[in-house]
Enzyme design. Structure first.
Site: not given
Ligand code: 4NP
Length: 152
Positions: A120, A3, A9
């Site tokens: 997300d 991800c 995720r």
């Molecule tokens: P992930 O979610 O891609 O599912 O781990 C996110 C975690 C952090 C951020 C964005 C999406 N961020 O902007 O820091």
């Protein structure tokens, strides 16, 4: 499992697949997760992801966020992206035609050719919904992968 941040995720996806590998006694299956960004390198998963997984008996608290690396493209047979933005970024990074062919969208195993995203949950907090979606998607992924390996 890949991800953006590797704290929401893909860590849940890793935990779910690890659990099913054990449950179904899948030999020679191995899973890891990574992010395309590296923004959270060295961090544990988001507490909300840890809590959602724990609610389903899965402990992901020991995972450590890392960025997707060139080595992953050699080592793993499949690289599953959570959404089309991850997919595009992974496709930009893949070093060879063979490794680029390993990249797929996770939910296309559940809804073929739909190119649907695992949403997300980082901003809206819907971790339990995402956990259930991943659980369904990974169940389909396992079934299809086993069928494919039997027909080869
Ligand atoms: P992930 O979610 O891609 O599912 O781990 C996110 C975690 C952090 C951020 C964005 C999406 N961020 O902007 O820091």
């Amino acid at each position: 499992m890949v991800c953006l941040g590797n704290i929401c995720r893909s860590p849940m996806a890793q935990g779910i697949l690890e659990d099913k590998i054990k449950k179904y006694k899948l030999k020679n299956w191995e899973v890891d997760s990574a992010g395309t960004s590296g923004w959270h390198d060295g961090e544990a998963p988001d507490n909300r992801a840890i809590k959602a997984a724990k609610g389903h008996g899965i402990d992901i608290s020991q995972q450590v966020s890392r960025k997707l690396s060139k080595k992953d493209f050699d080592y793993y047979d499949l690289i599953l992206a959570m959404d089309s933005s991850n997919y595009t970024e992974i496709k930009r990074l893949c070093p060879s035609n063979e490794s680029c062919d390993k990249v797929h969208l996770m939910l296309n195993y559940l809804h073929p050719n739909s190119n649907m995203a695992v949403p997300d949950p980082y901003y809206d907090g819907k971790f339990d919904e995402v956990f259930k979606l991943l659980d369904n998607g990974i169940e389909s992924f396992i079934k299809q992968t086993l069928q494919k390996s039997q027909s080869n």
